[in-house]
Design a protein around this motif. Structure first.
Motif, PDB file in Angstrom:
ATOM      1  N   GLU A 324       3.457  10.799  11.378  1.00 60.59           N
ATOM      2  CA  GLU A 324       4.127   9.993  12.397  1.00 60.59           C
ATOM      3  C   GLU A 324       4.725   8.735  11.770  1.00 60.59           C
ATOM      4  O   GLU A 324       4.113   8.090  10.908  1.00 60.59           O
ATOM      5  N   LYS A 325       5.915   8.401  12.233  1.00 58.38           N
ATOM      6  CA  LYS A 325       6.559   7.182  11.739  1.00 58.38           C
ATOM      7  C   LYS A 325       5.923   5.941  12.349  1.00 58.38           C
ATOM      8  O   LYS A 325       5.822   4.898  11.709  1.00 58.38           O
ATOM      9  N   GLY A 326       5.549   6.040  13.590  1.00 56.41           N
ATOM     10  CA  GLY A 326       4.968   4.880  14.260  1.00 56.41           C
ATOM     11  C   GLY A 326       3.495   4.711  13.918  1.00 56.41           C
ATOM     12  O   GLY A 326       2.709   5.669  13.985  1.00 56.41           O
ATOM     13  N   LEU A 327       3.130   3.506  13.533  1.00 58.22           N
ATOM     14  CA  LEU A 327       1.741   3.189  13.208  1.00 58.22           C
ATOM     15  C   LEU A 327       1.068   2.533  14.414  1.00 58.22           C
ATOM     16  O   LEU A 327       1.737   1.948  15.271  1.00 58.22           O
ATOM     17  N   PRO A 328      -0.244   2.618  14.490  1.00 54.93           N
ATOM     18  CA  PRO A 328      -0.945   1.941  15.595  1.00 54.93           C
ATOM     19  C   PRO A 328      -0.667   0.443  15.569  1.00 54.93           C
ATOM     20  O   PRO A 328      -0.460  -0.163  14.508  1.00 54.93           O
ATOM     21  N   ASN A 329      -0.650  -0.157  16.748  1.00 50.99           N
ATOM     22  CA  ASN A 329      -0.405  -1.596  16.831  1.00 50.99           C
ATOM     23  C   ASN A 329      -1.512  -2.406  16.167  1.00 50.99           C
ATOM     24  O   ASN A 329      -1.268  -3.484  15.641  1.00 50.99           O
ATOM     25  N   ASN A 330      -2.714  -1.874  16.183  1.00 55.56           N
ATOM     26  CA  ASN A 330      -3.852  -2.617  15.648  1.00 55.56           C
ATOM     27  C   ASN A 330      -4.761  -1.650  14.903  1.00 55.56           C
ATOM     28  O   ASN A 330      -5.166  -0.618  15.450  1.00 55.56           O
ATOM     29  N   CYS A 355       2.510   8.391   6.728  1.00 57.67           N
ATOM     30  CA  CYS A 355       3.804   7.968   7.256  1.00 57.67           C
ATOM     31  C   CYS A 355       4.814   7.902   6.108  1.00 57.67           C
ATOM     32  O   CYS A 355       4.442   7.727   4.941  1.00 57.67           O
ATOM     33  N   PRO A 356       6.096   8.018   6.427  1.00 63.09           N
ATOM     34  CA  PRO A 356       7.099   8.020   5.337  1.00 63.09           C
ATOM     35  C   PRO A 356       7.114   6.732   4.528  1.00 63.09           C
ATOM     36  O   PRO A 356       7.366   6.771   3.316  1.00 63.09           O
ATOM     37  N   ASP A 357       6.872   5.611   5.162  1.00 59.86           N
ATOM     38  CA  ASP A 357       6.920   4.329   4.449  1.00 59.86           C
ATOM     39  C   ASP A 357       5.506   3.969   3.984  1.00 59.86           C
ATOM     40  O   ASP A 357       4.713   3.368   4.724  1.00 59.86           O
ATOM     41  N   ARG A 358       5.208   4.353   2.771  1.00 58.02           N
ATOM     42  CA  ARG A 358       3.866   4.084   2.236  1.00 58.02           C
ATOM     43  C   ARG A 358       3.621   2.588   2.066  1.00 58.02           C
ATOM     44  O   ARG A 358       2.514   2.099   2.314  1.00 58.02           O
ATOM     45  N   ARG A 359       4.631   1.840   1.653  1.00 62.29           N
ATOM     46  CA  ARG A 359       4.458   0.401   1.458  1.00 62.29           C
ATOM     47  C   ARG A 359       4.125  -0.292   2.758  1.00 62.29           C
ATOM     48  O   ARG A 359       3.293  -1.194   2.799  1.00 62.29           O
ATOM     49  N   GLU A 360       4.755   0.130   3.827  1.00 64.46           N
ATOM     50  CA  GLU A 360       4.448  -0.455   5.131  1.00 64.46           C
ATOM     51  C   GLU A 360       3.006  -0.186   5.527  1.00 64.46           C
ATOM     52  O   GLU A 360       2.337  -1.053   6.094  1.00 64.46           O
ATOM     53  N   TRP A 361       2.514   0.968   5.209  1.00 61.93           N
ATOM     54  CA  TRP A 361       1.122   1.302   5.504  1.00 61.93           C
ATOM     55  C   TRP A 361       0.166   0.390   4.729  1.00 61.93           C
ATOM     56  O   TRP A 361      -0.822  -0.108   5.293  1.00 61.93           O
ATOM     57  N   GLU A 362       0.449   0.143   3.488  1.00 70.10           N
ATOM     58  CA  GLU A 362      -0.421  -0.712   2.687  1.00 70.10           C
ATOM     59  C   GLU A 362      -0.371  -2.159   3.165  1.00 70.10           C
ATOM     60  O   GLU A 362      -1.388  -2.869   3.154  1.00 70.10           O
ATOM     61  N   ILE A 363       0.798  -2.633   3.594  1.00 68.51           N
ATOM     62  CA  ILE A 363       0.901  -3.992   4.121  1.00 68.51           C
ATOM     63  C   ILE A 363       0.085  -4.130   5.404  1.00 68.51           C
ATOM     64  O   ILE A 363      -0.586  -5.151   5.624  1.00 68.51           O
ATOM     65  N   TYR A 385      -2.153   9.555   0.436  1.00 69.68           N
ATOM     66  CA  TYR A 385      -2.257   8.160   0.006  1.00 69.68           C
ATOM     67  C   TYR A 385      -3.736   7.807  -0.161  1.00 69.68           C
ATOM     68  O   TYR A 385      -4.580   8.162   0.677  1.00 69.68           O
ATOM     69  N   LEU A 386      -4.002   7.099  -1.245  1.00 68.42           N
ATOM     70  CA  LEU A 386      -5.367   6.611  -1.477  1.00 68.42           C
ATOM     71  C   LEU A 386      -5.279   5.146  -1.892  1.00 68.42           C
ATOM     72  O   LEU A 386      -4.603   4.809  -2.864  1.00 68.42           O
ATOM     73  N   THR A 387      -5.949   4.287  -1.147  1.00 71.62           N
ATOM     74  CA  THR A 387      -5.866   2.836  -1.354  1.00 71.62           C
ATOM     75  C   THR A 387      -7.272   2.269  -1.476  1.00 71.62           C
ATOM     76  O   THR A 387      -8.174   2.644  -0.703  1.00 71.62           O
ATOM     77  N   VAL A 388      -7.451   1.354  -2.425  1.00 71.96           N
ATOM     78  CA  VAL A 388      -8.752   0.720  -2.668  1.00 71.96           C
ATOM     79  C   VAL A 388      -8.586  -0.788  -2.524  1.00 71.96           C
ATOM     80  O   VAL A 388      -7.790  -1.408  -3.246  1.00 71.96           O
ATOM     81  N   PHE A 389      -9.341  -1.375  -1.586  1.00 71.62           N
ATOM     82  CA  PHE A 389      -9.403  -2.824  -1.407  1.00 71.62           C
ATOM     83  C   PHE A 389     -10.796  -3.304  -1.806  1.00 71.62           C
ATOM     84  O   PHE A 389     -11.800  -2.607  -1.590  1.00 71.62           O
ATOM     85  N   VAL A 390     -10.856  -4.507  -2.386  1.00 75.04           N
ATOM     86  CA  VAL A 390     -12.118  -5.084  -2.823  1.00 75.04           C
ATOM     87  C   VAL A 390     -12.135  -6.558  -2.435  1.00 75.04           C
ATOM     88  O   VAL A 390     -11.080  -7.204  -2.324  1.00 75.04           O
ATOM     89  N   ARG A 391     -13.303  -7.048  -2.206  1.00 75.34           N
ATOM     90  CA  ARG A 391     -13.436  -8.494  -1.974  1.00 75.34           C
ATOM     91  C   ARG A 391     -12.909  -9.248  -3.185  1.00 75.34           C
ATOM     92  O   ARG A 391     -13.219  -8.916  -4.324  1.00 75.34           O
ATOM     93  N   ARG A 392     -12.167 -10.290  -2.909  1.00 79.09           N
ATOM     94  CA  ARG A 392     -11.466 -10.969  -4.004  1.00 79.09           C
ATOM     95  C   ARG A 392     -12.419 -11.647  -4.979  1.00 79.09           C
ATOM     96  O   ARG A 392     -12.083 -11.836  -6.146  1.00 79.09           O
ATOM     97  N   ASP A 393     -13.618 -12.033  -4.538  1.00 78.78           N
ATOM     98  CA  ASP A 393     -14.553 -12.679  -5.461  1.00 78.78           C
ATOM     99  C   ASP A 393     -15.311 -11.679  -6.322  1.00 78.78           C
ATOM    100  O   ASP A 393     -16.096 -12.079  -7.188  1.00 78.78           O
ATOM    101  N   LEU A 394     -15.080 -10.379  -6.114  1.00 76.58           N
ATOM    102  CA  LEU A 394     -15.736  -9.350  -6.928  1.00 76.58           C
ATOM    103  C   LEU A 394     -14.773  -8.646  -7.871  1.00 76.58           C
ATOM    104  O   LEU A 394     -15.177  -7.737  -8.597  1.00 76.58           O
ATOM    105  N   ILE A 395     -13.530  -9.059  -7.858  1.00 76.31           N
ATOM    106  CA  ILE A 395     -12.532  -8.327  -8.641  1.00 76.31           C
ATOM    107  C   ILE A 395     -12.761  -8.473 -10.143  1.00 76.31           C
ATOM    108  O   ILE A 395     -12.362  -7.615 -10.932  1.00 76.31           O
TER     109      ILE A 395
END
Length: 657
Positions: A324-330, A355-363, A385-395
């Motif tokens: 789907e092109k449309g992402l959830p609002n929240n 979704c087609p716009d991978r960058r938008e998904w990551e943002i 798509y596979l994305t990994v987020f980490v707490r900034r003080d543990l990077i």
């Protein structure tokens, strides 16, 4: 007569008569008083008598209350030196000084008496059985050990001298109503030393709950906006302040319930920063070098400071977005569910048919997680798509990140089915995250098993990262080359039962018991047989099937195909050591309805081990442009929300007069 410090009287010339215990005058010629107010000792016997008199003259406790008359004589300072007769007796101090020292000694003895039976009168009796009192008329009144008078009577009771003495020396020995009592009764009464209680001039100030000084707070204090402190009721007594921290934080005193003073003191003195020695700066790069665990940047000391329990929080989410092109609002319900007490340290999100716009998904993911998290790495394989987020003080404790992809289609150019994996080391524990999309179809179980086997053989990981336990690794299975492995995605395994039968079971078991339904699950059956996901585990399923819904509804497929509801979206895990991974939550997100699949989320606590200096660190790298864009959108969203609330409050239609 008032005796001064030099042994002389300050009153007009009055005769001083010495009386011995027997009641007769001392010697053949008792001492006289000359014109210059000095004592005269005519004979040796007289000197002995005078010495005895001077040594035995003491002021007793039972001084009579002087209330009737007042004498016109007032005490004056001494004018003459001490009489030689008194110095002969070896007494260097005046009678008044002796009395004062005796009173002090008796008071101390009475205070230290455990039975509170000591008195100044009794202590005076221990030294001498004869007590002399100088009266205002100049006569010395002597008393024996039993307190009987053996000489002339004392001076009139109205003497101001004895009135002052009674107040200064024995006022505290009398009760509040003893000023006009019988003197004989005062002599019989036991005179215990009692200190009068101190009465406050006003009410005491109320004590504050927090006595911590503000000056103790340092630059290392924790921001109140970021801490997870909460008031919780104590087990016994008033409320206490309990320390709550995210699973990634050091969690110092995590289970300790302490008062406000302890918490403030801990915050002001605790810091994870260690002093750096110059020799370490000279000799070590922390990227490669010593392979010893002690002293390493990823070693045990550093690990214990950040993770005293040596467990890190992992959040895994998988979702088939149906392109789907449309992402959830929240996306808050997807990443930050309200029933979770803490946010986690790592957020790993796998998407199939993204979704087609991978960058938008990551943002959007960065905007949802906010400034506390940074994107460590992101990889894709077609619409996977596979994305990994980490707490900034543990990077700083993450190694370099590697990824690999595998396609399961016959033609490698078609990337709708396959897998993408990301591997890295955190401290001394290696992680592998795989998201995959297997072949679809109710009866294509064998094809899905082939997809699994191809992925574990072809996924080329790790490349440059050292294997933390090479003795347990095999070249034919990528999942054996990492300590902790999480495999999630749309596996497309179905329920081997028709639609009517599945709906009947769902209607009979509306609660969380999905056991009767899972008896027909293809994946559970194949895992028990050992044909797929060898060594993997899955937490108990207590949610409804996540496939297939009508978009925007909670109703299963109403199209002509009438697909059977199934558990196609799964999260599995594998560890090298037993009980390294502890499941906290495993459920679906029923509030996101923009796809025919419901997202599935899981939270884990994973055991960590110390690392060594042979692990190549990532040097704190993350996607900075994504971080700034996500935070900018987050701020813009908050400003728009505040503006909307302000406009609504200023509306004349909604205002209440």
């Amino acid at each position: 007569m008032r005796m001064t410090e030099n042994g002389e009287d300050s009153s007009p010339s009055h005769p001083v008569v010495g009386v011995l215990p027997g009641g007769a005058p001392g010697g053949k010629n008792p001492g006289e008083v000359s014109g210059d107010n000095r004592l005269v000792n005519p004979t040796t016997e007289d000197n002995k008598t005078t010495k005895l008199l001077n040594n035995t003259m003491k002021i007793t406790q039972d001084v009579r209350d002087q209330s009737s008359k007042t004498s016109p004589y007032q005490p004056r300072p001494p004018l003459l030196p001490k009489p030689p007769a008194l110095s002969k007796g070896g007494n260097s101090g005046s009678v008044e000084e002796k009395v004062r020292s005796r009173r002090l000694k008796d008071s101390q003895e009475s205070l230290t008496d455990p039975a509170e039976t000591g008195s100044s009168t009794e202590s005076l009796k221990e030294d001498s059985t004869v007590t002399g009192v100088f009266t205002l008329s100049g006569a010395a009144t002597l008393r024996n050990g039993q307190g009987s008078v053996v000489g002339p009577q004392s001076a009139p009771s109205g003497s101001p001298v004895f009135g002052a003495r009674g107040q200064s020396f024995s006022e505290y020995e009398r009760g509040p109503h003893d000023h006009h009592s019988d003197p004989a009764e005062q002599r019989v009464r036991s005179s215990k030393v009692r200190l009068s209680p101190l009465q406050p001039s006003g009410p005491f100030p109320a004590l504050e709950q927090s006595l911590a000084s503000a000056s103790l707070r340092t630059a290392n204090r924790i921001d109140r906006d970021c801490v997870d402190y909460g008031i919780v009721p104590g087990r016994a007594g008033p409320e206490r302040l309990q320390l709550h921290r995210n699973l990634s934080d050091s969690r110092l005193l995590d289970n300790m319930v302490s008062d406000n003073i302890s918490v403030n003191s801990m915050k002001s003195t605790f810091s994870v920063l260690n002093p750096i020695r110059p020799r370490d700066v000279r000799n070590r790069s922390f990227l490669e070098g010593s392979v010893l665990g002690s002293g390493a940047l990823l070693g045990a000391e550093e690990l214990d400071r950040y993770f005293p329990e040596r467990r890190v929080g992992i959040y895994v989410a998988t979702w088939n977005m149906q392109g789907e092109k449309g992402l959830p609002n929240n996306l808050d319900d997807l990443l930050l569910p309200t029933d979770s007490e803490f946010a986690q340290d790592f957020y790993i999100i796998g998407v199939q048919e993204g979704c087609p716009d991978r960058r938008e998904w990551e943002i959007r993911l960065q905007e949802t997680l906010g400034p506390y998290y940074v994107m460590l790495y992101a990889a894709s394989h077609g619409v996977l798509y596979l994305t990994v987020f980490v707490r900034r003080d543990l990077i700083w404790f993450c190694s370099e990140v590697e990824h690999a992809t595998v396609t399961t289609r016959i033609m490698s150019q078609i990337k709708t089915k396959g897998a993408v994996g990301i591997g890295f080391t955190f401290f001394g524990t290696s992680f592998l995250f795989i998201t995959s999309h297997f072949t679809s179809g109710d009866s294509k179980v064998y094809e899905r098993i082939l997809d699994y086997n191809k992925i574990i053989e072809a996924l080329a990981l790790p490349n440059g990262l050292p294997d933390t336990n090479p003795y347990r690794s095999t070249s034919s299975d990528v999942t054996t080359r990492f300590d902790e492995v999480f495999w999630f995605g749309d596996f497309n395994f179905r329920l081997s039962k028709d639609r009517v039968g599945v709906e009947a079971i769902l209607n009979q078991n509306p609660g969380v018991d999905m056991g009767p339904l899972l008896h027909h699950d293809q994946l559970s059956k194949e895992m028990k047989d050992g044909s797929i996901f060898k060594g993997f585990q899955e937490a108990p399923i207590q949610f409804f099937p996540t496939y297939k819904y009508d978009v925007g509804c909670d109703v299963y497929d109403t199209t002509s195909k009438q697909r059977t509801p199934s558990y196609t979206d799964r999260i599995l895990f594998r560890n090298r050591q037993v009980d390294d991974i502890k499941v906290i939550k495993y459920t679906s997100c029923s509030t996101i309805k923009t796809s025919d699949h419901r997202p599935v989320i899981a939270m884990f606590q994973v055991k960590l081990r110390p690392g060594r200096d042979n692990i190549p660190l990532g040097a704190g790298q993350f996607d900075r442009s994504l971080y700034l864009e996500g935070i900018r959108r987050r701020i813009t969203r908050e400003l728009k929300k505040s503006e909307a609330i302000k406009n609504q409050g200023s509306s004349t239609i909604c205002s209440i007069s």
